[in-house]
Design a protein around this motif. Structure first.
Motif, mmCIF file in Angstrom:
data_model
loop_
_atom_site.group_PDB
_atom_site.id
_atom_site.type_symbol
_atom_site.label_atom_id
_atom_site.label_comp_id
_atom_site.label_asym_id
_atom_site.label_seq_id
_atom_site.Cartn_x
_atom_site.Cartn_y
_atom_site.Cartn_z
ATOM 1 N N ASN A 240 5.849 -9.759 -35.156
ATOM 2 C CA ASN A 240 5.451 -10.949 -35.903
ATOM 3 C C ASN A 240 3.939 -10.966 -36.139
ATOM 4 O OD1 ASN A 240 6.054 -13.783 -36.926
ATOM 5 N ND2 ASN A 240 4.576 -14.226 -35.302
ATOM 6 N N TYR A 241 3.197 -10.561 -35.114
ATOM 7 C CA TYR A 241 1.731 -10.519 -35.219
ATOM 8 C C TYR A 241 1.305 -9.570 -36.337
ATOM 9 C CZ TYR A 241 -3.130 -9.678 -33.812
ATOM 10 O OH TYR A 241 -4.491 -9.560 -33.796
ATOM 11 N N LEU A 242 1.909 -8.377 -36.366
ATOM 12 C CA LEU A 242 1.542 -7.390 -37.374
ATOM 13 C C LEU A 242 1.860 -7.895 -38.784
ATOM 14 C CD1 LEU A 242 2.782 -4.183 -35.525
ATOM 15 C CD2 LEU A 242 0.408 -4.743 -36.056
ATOM 16 N N GLU A 243 3.040 -8.479 -38.913
ATOM 17 C CA GLU A 243 3.461 -8.930 -40.240
ATOM 18 C C GLU A 243 2.562 -10.046 -40.772
ATOM 19 O OE1 GLU A 243 7.476 -10.009 -39.574
ATOM 20 O OE2 GLU A 243 8.264 -7.954 -39.753
ATOM 21 N N THR A 244 2.041 -10.876 -39.867
ATOM 22 C CA THR A 244 1.214 -12.003 -40.308
ATOM 23 C C THR A 244 -0.275 -11.648 -40.371
ATOM 24 O OG1 THR A 244 1.087 -12.794 -38.013
ATOM 25 C CG2 THR A 244 2.809 -13.721 -39.410
ATOM 26 N N LYS A 245 -0.721 -10.694 -39.564
ATOM 27 C CA LYS A 245 -2.147 -10.422 -39.456
ATOM 28 C C LYS A 245 -2.632 -9.278 -40.344
ATOM 29 C CE LYS A 245 -3.155 -13.517 -36.306
ATOM 30 N NZ LYS A 245 -4.094 -14.622 -36.567
ATOM 31 N N ILE A 246 -1.757 -8.310 -40.640
ATOM 32 C CA ILE A 246 -2.213 -7.158 -41.429
ATOM 33 C C ILE A 246 -2.768 -7.580 -42.790
ATOM 34 C CG2 ILE A 246 -1.394 -5.123 -42.689
ATOM 35 C CD1 ILE A 246 0.199 -4.322 -40.279
ATOM 36 N N PRO A 247 -2.086 -8.469 -43.553
ATOM 37 C CA PRO A 247 -2.653 -8.864 -44.848
ATOM 38 C C PRO A 247 -4.051 -9.481 -44.716
ATOM 39 C CG PRO A 247 -0.356 -9.518 -44.704
ATOM 40 C CD PRO A 247 -0.743 -9.061 -43.343
ATOM 41 N N GLY A 248 -4.207 -10.380 -43.758
ATOM 42 C CA GLY A 248 -5.512 -11.007 -43.556
ATOM 43 C C GLY A 248 -6.568 -10.001 -43.132
ATOM 44 N N TYR A 249 -6.165 -9.070 -42.262
ATOM 45 C CA TYR A 249 -7.108 -8.045 -41.805
ATOM 46 C C TYR A 249 -7.536 -7.156 -42.963
ATOM 47 C CZ TYR A 249 -8.916 -3.988 -39.278
ATOM 48 O OH TYR A 249 -9.706 -2.959 -38.830
ATOM 49 N N GLN A 250 -6.557 -6.786 -43.788
ATOM 50 C CA GLN A 250 -6.852 -5.936 -44.938
ATOM 51 C C GLN A 250 -7.810 -6.650 -45.897
ATOM 52 O OE1 GLN A 250 -3.370 -4.597 -46.976
ATOM 53 N NE2 GLN A 250 -4.493 -3.381 -48.483
ATOM 54 N N SER A 251 -7.564 -7.936 -46.120
ATOM 55 C CA SER A 251 -8.419 -8.705 -47.023
ATOM 56 C C SER A 251 -9.841 -8.824 -46.460
ATOM 57 C CB SER A 251 -7.821 -10.100 -47.233
ATOM 58 O OG SER A 251 -8.683 -10.901 -48.008
ATOM 59 N N THR A 252 -9.944 -9.133 -45.164
ATOM 60 C CA THR A 252 -11.261 -9.274 -44.539
ATOM 61 C C THR A 252 -12.023 -7.961 -44.562
ATOM 62 O OG1 THR A 252 -10.387 -10.980 -43.069
ATOM 63 C CG2 THR A 252 -12.468 -9.972 -42.431
#
Length: 565
Positions: free
Chosen positions: A304-316
């Motif tokens: 769940n963490y990966l699915e929710t955090k990867i997009p934000g991490y990629q954007s940042t």
């Protein structure tokens, strides 16, 4: 005649010594007689007779007969013999055979000591036997209802003990058999063996009572609770696989099967042997089951963490990369105009390298998410590490931006300071020009020239390309120090010149009356015209102080008042 008197005296002395020795023997005989009578008057037979309340058979009968025979032997044989020995000792003493009397007395003492020892041993063993019998009897009275209670507990809660009921029944039967054996030993007079049985019985009852109390809980855990948890764990594992969670690397299937088998062994052990070994095994099983639940939960949270955090991490990361690209272009432009320190250049290059690494790491994480080669928990660790590194890079980038801004700021501040110092030099020059002093000392002009030269060096440092702000600041510091020194020394020099004039004017009132003073003032005026203002002041001040002590302070206060107007 003297010989006869000496013989008579010797005979008298011998008679006196003999009487003394004989008295001592009599006293010892009386003591031993009292000792013998004390032994005879002791109620040892009555003490031994207390054993008649016990079962006089077997070991107890043997001890009773032995102690009774020993006491009878003491009373009928040894004590009468002691009486005879006492008569023999008195008779020997009457005949002045003191060596024989003392020998007899020592033998009497040995006999009496032996009797005392035997009596003490008899009474001690007798007391121990009676005490053992009493303690055993009281303990058995308490143990009997306990055994009945154990039987009652088992009977009323048979369903809780399942197949182990048979084992507990057998153990309670054994306790009852041991109780019967106790009574048999008592009946046979073997009270020490009976005591041993009571001790063992007490220990076994306590152990069995403890096991009966703890068995239902342990049995329920092994038979129902833990197997149910393992079944739930296995079902959850299968469900997570179907939903795409990566749990294969945990290898829980085999471990769950092993634990189920071990729990069956524990159930058999509870039914056949006891709870002791099972109690050692259960904590390990319970702890490991909780660990497996936690690991599965960790895997679920990681997905769940990966699915929710990867997009934000990629954007940042993308935004930061673009931001750094702008900084990179700015740095490349500034490097032609400013000199960068080695550590600043190294930090800049390291930032660029680390951003590339984070982009590559993100790409690897996304690929691993697609090909399902790694556990989500491991990928989460890598992503969290990426977040931490990105945050650190952002801080370092902010520091670099501040450093770049400071380069420009430091340049502007240096130029402003250079302008300010040039104005200060011009102010000093105007101040010297407007002063009414005869001339300016050479050391003042030298300080002015040094300040101007150091200001020129600042200007030269500012004109260099690329600009080395560290060199500028070093030159600026030296120039500022030179200008400050020129200002301070100029102010001191002018103050000395003005004060010298005031002192000479004040001292003129005494010039005609004091020829010596006039000479000194003349020398002071010569030094003043030669631009030696410090020496001129010293000469004039010393001259006027000799005539009017405290005059210099009065003149200084007056000058300060004028300066404030």
């Amino acid at each position: 005649m003297a010989y006869i008197i000496g013989v008579i005296l010797a005979i008298i002395v011998l008679i006196i010594i003999g009487l003394i020795l004989r008295k001592r023997v009599y006293e010892t005989v009386d003591q031993h007689e009292s000792w013998k009578l004390d032994i005879m008057n002791r109620n040892v037979a009555a003490e031994i007779a207390r054993m008649k309340n016990l079962n006089l058979s077997g070991e107890t009968k043997e001890k009773f007969e032995m102690w009774k025979d020993r006491w009878e032997y003491i009373v009928t044989k040894e004590l009468p013999d002691v009486e005879e020995y006492l008569f023999d000792a008195e008779e020997a003493a009457d005949r002045y055979r003191f060596r024989t009397a003392n020998k007899i007395l020592r033998k009497i003492e040995q006999v009496l000591h032996s009797i005392e020892k035997d009596i003490g041993q008899i009474l001690l063993e007798l007391e121990e036997l009676l005490k053992t019998e009493e303690e055993s009897r009281k303990e058995v009275e308490q143990l009997q209802p306990l055994i009945k209670d154990l039987r009652k507990t088992l009977s009323q809660n048979r369903f809780q003990y399942d197949k182990a009921e048979v084992r507990f029944d057998v153990e309670i039967d054994e306790l009852e058999d041991e109780l019967k054996e106790y009574y048999e030993q008592v009946a046979s007079g073997s009270y020490s063996e009976a005591k041993e049985i009571v001790n063992q019985l007490n220990e076994r009852i306590n152990e069995l009572e403890k096991e009966l109390n703890e068995f239902p809980e342990i049995y329920r855990l092994c038979r129902h609770d833990l197997p149910a948890q393992l079944d739930d764990l296995h079902a959850g594992l299968r469900s997570m696989k179907e939903e795409g969670y990566r749990v294969e690397h945990l290898g829980f299937e085999k471990e769950i099967n092993d634990y189920q088998s071990r729990l069956l062994d524990c159930v058999h052990a509870l039914e056949k042997s006891g709870t002791e070994e099972v109690k050692k095994t259960l904590p390990e099983l319970e702890e490991r089951i909780q660990e497996m639940y936690q690991l599965l939960e960790k895997e679920a949270l990681a997905k769940n963490y990966l699915e929710t955090k990867i997009p934000g991490y990629q954007s940042t990361l993308s935004e930061f990369s673009n931001l750094f690209q702008g900084t990179k272009e700015e740095v490349e432009q500034l490097r032609s105009a400013y000199y960068f320190e080695d550590h600043d250049t190294e930090k800049y290059l390291t930032l660029e390298k680390m951003i590339d690494q984070l982009n590559n790491q993100l790409q690897e994480i996304k690929e691993d998410m697609d090909n399902k080669s790694l556990a989500h928990s491991e990928l989460r660790n890598r992503l969290e590490e990426g977040f931490a590194q990105l945050e650190k890079l952002q801080e370092e980038h902010e520091q670099l931006k501040k450093r770049i801004n400071n380069l420009r700021k430091d340049e502007l501040e240096a130029k402003e300071k250079l302008t300010e110092m040039r104005d200060q030099i011009q102010y000093i020059h105007r101040k010297l020009t407007k002063s009414n002093i005869p001339g300016v000392p050479n050391y003042i002009w030298n300080l002015m020239e040094s300040a101007i030269e150091k200001n020129d060096r600042v200007f030269q440092a500012l004109e260099k390309q690329p600009l080395d702000i560290s060199a500028v600041q070093q030159a600026l510091s030296k120039a500022n120090k030179a200008v400050s020194e020129a200002m301070d020394k100029t102010d001191v020099m002018l103050e000395q010149a003005y004060l010298t004039e005031q002192v000479i004017q004040y001292a003129n009132r005494y010039r005609s009356a004091y020829p010596v003073l006039a000479g000194k003032l003349h020398e002071s005026e010569r030094l003043f015209r030669s631009n030696e203002y410090e020496l001129a002041l010293e000469q004039a001040a010393a001259a006027v102080e000799e005539i009017e002590p405290g005059a210099l302070k009065k003149i200084e206060k007056n000058q300060e008042a004028i300066a404030q107007l």
